[in-house]
Design an enzyme around this catalytic site. Structure first.
Site, short mmCIF file in Angstrom:
data_model
loop_
_atom_site.label_atom_id
_atom_site.label_comp_id
_atom_site.label_asym_id
_atom_site.label_seq_id
_atom_site.Cartn_x
_atom_site.Cartn_y
_atom_site.Cartn_z
N LYS A 1 -13.13 -64.25 -31.51
CA LYS A 1 -14.21 -64.78 -31.77
C LYS A 1 -14.16 -66.10 -31.30
O LYS A 1 -13.17 -66.96 -31.56
CB LYS A 1 -15.04 -64.66 -33.18
CG LYS A 1 -16.27 -65.06 -33.34
CD LYS A 1 -16.72 -65.05 -34.78
CE LYS A 1 -17.92 -65.55 -35.27
NZ LYS A 1 -18.27 -64.95 -36.74
N SER B 1 -22.86 -62.47 -36.84
CA SER B 1 -22.49 -63.57 -35.64
C SER B 1 -21.56 -63.01 -34.54
O SER B 1 -21.56 -63.54 -33.66
CB SER B 1 -22.28 -64.91 -36.19
OG SER B 1 -21.16 -64.99 -36.78
N SER C 1 -21.08 -61.12 -40.94
CA SER C 1 -20.79 -61.19 -39.45
C SER C 1 -19.85 -60.15 -38.68
O SER C 1 -19.86 -59.98 -37.44
CB SER C 1 -20.50 -62.44 -39.08
OG SER C 1 -21.63 -63.33 -38.90
#
Ligand code: GLN
Length: 478
Positions: free
Chosen positions: A84, A159, A183
């Protein structure tokens, strides 16, 4: 989305398959990495913000040289993974999918990522996400919205949306996401793969950009539970650089062997999930069917009470906004990333922050400073902390009777791209079922079966082994 019925091989590791193929000469590492990179280049889902081609190919050649020389390689050696965009990886731009940090190059590598590098795994992609982890759809990003792996008109979830999509499409063998309030778990469900939020403190946060430090967790996405176990064991452990880390026993191979029977589990669920009118009917039915099948298999089912979803969401967002306002204060245009020309310091701060944070991030900074400000902090911030303490006590009571809490990942299916950013309150409420376990610091696994967006399996702190045992047993009856 429909319930996926094809998850019958959850303990067959894809990482091990790659390992065997590299060892037997079925593929060279250079060919493997080159083919994954070409898939990433062709992919049009906005899942990746940077492809790490040069460094990845150099690492692949080193693995091939080792193999050619007849040397042993480790299980993760040569295995391609993604991370990420909120992790530091030395020499790469770490933008947190924001304009603020687009010019920021990581000066060092996050502990969890370093452990993977030490094991020989090869990072091939930095993955698009909501800026600083602020969001539930991966649309709050300067790289464009991430499209769902199963239906490109839908959001990927967030996310950590880019990481979930790359794993779901097999562009990476696994990816490292970040879970502050859901997330990892929610995008795993939306893309029908596995995602684990480990116990708070099990994996070091050093080198992960801080959002809500008291709930931030580092964890993996993968297509099989066994792969999650392998990656979890690699990245876990006490780290001098993160004082909240704890030592933990590795989750043993036996946890995914499927030897423990369902009749040895006590499974709790919250009856309020079923009375919530906002719950999607397919998700509700999937959970109800699962509970019936568990009963039939001899598991003890325990009905439990939970706090209202509104209260959990409210408590989480007060604390998350307070912590992010404080954590992001350092991004003022002087030390990190974006800069502006201004006539004085204060003007510089204002201009830089106004221009380079997204609307959603600014909303959270303003909200966080508000709840921390004099006159409001006792009324709001400290009250939220007290509610959190009660929640933690409730969870620990519940998990002293139940081994596992079974719950939905989210109340509804993934929304269409473009429909969420203008309705922040609805988006916050969609986090109702993930944020509680974050505040509790509990380990929670999303499995990709049972409902169209999977289910969450939660255990007591440190209970990862139990979760893997239960997931493996449950998979056999669904
Ligand atoms: N959707 C939640 C939020 O926006 C959780 C995000 C996360 O876990 N990073 O805060």
């Amino acid at each position: 989305l429909k319930i996926n019925k094809n998850y019958t091989q959850i303990m067959v590791s894809e990482i091990l398959k790659i390992h065997q193929s590299l060892k037997s000469g079925g593929t060279t590492c250079a060919d493997l990495i080159a083919s994954k990179i070409s898939e990433l280049e062709k992919c049009s889902r906005n899942a990746t913000c940077a492809i790490l081609k040069e460094t990845a190919m150099a690492k692949a050649q080193a693995v091939d040289a080792k193999l050619k020389a007849g040397q042993q390689i480790g299980v993760l050696e040569g295995v391609p993974f993604g991370l990420k965009d909120v992790y530091l990886l030395e020499g790469t731009v770490a933008a947190a999918s924001s304009d603020m940090l687009k010019p920021y190059i990581s000066p060092y590598t996050a502990t969890a990522i370093q452990k993977l590098l030490d094991a020989g795994a090869i990072p091939i992609a930095r993955e698009n996400c909501d800026s600083f982890g602020h969001g539930s759809t991966s649309e709050n990003t300067v790289y464009g919205p991430v499209a769902n792996a199963l239906d490109t008109s839908l959001v990927a979830g967030g996310s950590s949306g880019g990481s979930a999509v790359n794993v779901a499409l097999s562009h990476t063998a696994f990816s490292i996401g970040g879970d502050t309030g859901g997330s990892i778990r929610q995008p795993a469900g939306y893309n029908q793969i596995f995602g684990l939020k480990p116990t708070y403190g099990r994996v070091s946060r050093y080198g992960l950009m801080a959002y809500c430090s008291s709930t931030d967790c580092v964890g993996p996405f993968a297509r099989t539970a066994e792969d999650l176990r392998i990656v979890l064991n690699c990245i876990s452990g006490r780290d001098e650089q993160d004082q909240t880390t704890i030592n933990s026993e590795p989750v043993p191979e036996s946890a995914t062997a499927g030897t423990r029977s369902l009749s040895s589990f006590k499974v709790g669920y919250y009856s309020s999930f079923f009375s919530n009118p906002a719950m999607d009917s397919a998700i509700k039915k999937g959970l109800q069917d699962t509970i019936e099948k568990l009963k039939a298999a001899g598991a003890e089912i325990i009905e439990m009470e939970s706090l209202s979803p509104e209260l959990m969401v409210g408590t989480y967002y007060v604390l998350a906004m307070a912590e992010t306002a404080s954590n992001l204060a350092r991004l003022d245009g002087t030390n990190y990333g974006a800069r502006v020309d201004a006539s004085n310091l204060k003007e510089g701060y204002m201009q830089c922050r106004s221009r380079n944070f997204t609307a959603e991030t600014k909303r959270r900074i303003v909200g966080g400073n508000q709840v921390l400000s004099q006159g409001h902090s006792e009324e709001i911030y400290l009250k939220a902390r007290a509610i959190r303490a009660n929640m933690v006590a409730d969870f620990s009571k519940q998990l002293s009777t139940a081994d596992i809490i079974l719950s939905p990942v989210a109340p509804s299916l993934p929304p269409k791209i473009g429909s969420s950013l203008s309705k922040p309150l609805d988006m916050y409420l969609s986090d109702a079922y993930t944020v509680g376990f974050s505040l509790g610091g509990l380990p929670t696994l999303t499995v990709p079966f049972g409902t169209p967006i999977g289910m969450q399996l939660t255990a007591c702190a440190g209970g990862e082994q139990k979760i893997f045992e239960f997931a493996t047993a449950l998979n056999k009856i669904l």
